[in-house]
Scaffold this active site. Structure first.
Site, PDB file in Angstrom:
ATOM      1  CB  CYS A   1     -36.186  -2.159  20.831  1.00  0.00           C
ATOM      2  SG  CYS A   1     -38.093  -2.137  20.860  1.00  0.00           S
TER       3      CYS A   1
ATOM      4  NE  ARG B   1     -30.489  -1.447  15.081  1.00  0.00           N
ATOM      5  CZ  ARG B   1     -32.300  -2.224  15.219  1.00  0.00           C
ATOM      6  NH1 ARG B   1     -31.895  -3.327  15.642  1.00  0.00           N
ATOM      7  NH2 ARG B   1     -32.359  -1.027  15.328  1.00  0.00           N
TER       8      ARG B   1
END
Length: 283
Positions: free
Chosen positions: A238, A179
């Site tokens: 995050c 990601r």
């Protein structure tokens, strides 16, 4: 027994269960892909006397972002209703060992609680030790919680833009490497792939083994390989602000005292058109 002041082992905790001034908190929270449901699991079996901390409910309901840090008043009322005081010894755990509990550890400390720890290994370690569980819900007598936000614990969007533009602090991203590099899609619709300029990849999965935080030497090696110097200020991020706190916990355990959390994290940053994004490996 761990010499980490922010951890407590199952055996030590078991000796203190039921003691006045001890609050045990189940902070389990799961991603949709994990196909686990925190509250039903809590009711099926939790540590004796534990209360369930709903990370999606104890949040800023006015924010379009998921589980955003609430106000002092909201947090104080919500955790006070769980029977928790800021002067308690507060022990946090989750169902995976080391996943969502650090976020709630960080929240309690951000709102002024001083003695907050994680159960080393979480619920799996408690079960493995053969200690009993309770079932059902957990009703507590409400208690006053005097929450005072520590602004040095959290970063919001405007400041994060300045940090990125100026390169003022190191940025550690707890999402997966795929990601981070935009090799895998973001799970939330409308959120771009990639990372903030200057960010470094420190996936949460690298920090723990079998649900337990790795030892100091291993953590230092992980941060060094990622290009993070624990002696310099760090901001963590995050997907939505939950797993970033695992990096905060790991750095605090070294110890490291100048680490903050970007609460909006990638859900906020990656969904805007006025925030720069890089793809590929860290530069």
């Amino acid at each position: 027994m761990s010499d980490n002041p922010f951890l407590i082992g199952a055996e030590e905790l078991q000796r203190h269960i039921g003691r006045e001034g001890l609050s045990v908190v189940d902070a389990s929270w799961y991603l949709p892909a994990q196909k686990r449901f925190a509250r039903p699991e809590f009711e099926a079996g939790h540590l004796p006397g534990a209360v369930f901390f709903d990370q999606d409910a104890i949040a800023d309901k006015t924010s379009p972002l998921p589980h955003t840090l609430p106000s002092e008043a909201f947090f104080s009322e919500a955790v006070g209703a769980l029977g928790i005081r800021e002067t308690d010894t507060i022990v946090i755990y989750d169902g995976m060992g080391f996943f969502s509990a650090p976020r709630v550890w960080w929240m309690f400390r951000t709102f002024g609680a001083k003695d907050v720890r994680l159960l080393d290994g979480g619920l799996p370690a408690w079960v493995q030790a053969g200690f009993p569980l309770e079932t059902g819900t957990s009703d507590k007598t409400p208690a006053p919680f005097d929450g005072r936000l520590d602004p040095n614990s959290v970063v919001f969007l405007d400041e994060m833009k300045r940090i990125v533009a100026e390169g003022a602090h190191q940025i550690a991203d707890a999402r997966s490497g795929e990601r981070f590099r935009a090799e895998a899609p973001e799970p939330r619709e409308g959120v771009r792939g990639g990372h903030m300029p200057g960010a470094r990849s420190v996936p949460i999965g690298t920090l723990a083994e079998n649900g337990r935080l790795k030892d100091e030497a291993s953590l230092r090696a992980i941060f060094s390989e990622a290009g993070i110097d624990p002696a310099r200020p760090v901001v963590t991020s995050c997907g939505s602000g939950v797993t970033a706190a695992a990096i905060n916990f790991a750095l605090a355990s070294l110890p490291h005292t100048t680490v903050r959390l970007y609460d909006g994290s990638w859900t906020e940053w990656g969904s805007r058109d006025d925030t720069p994004v890089e793809t590929g490996p860290a530069r």
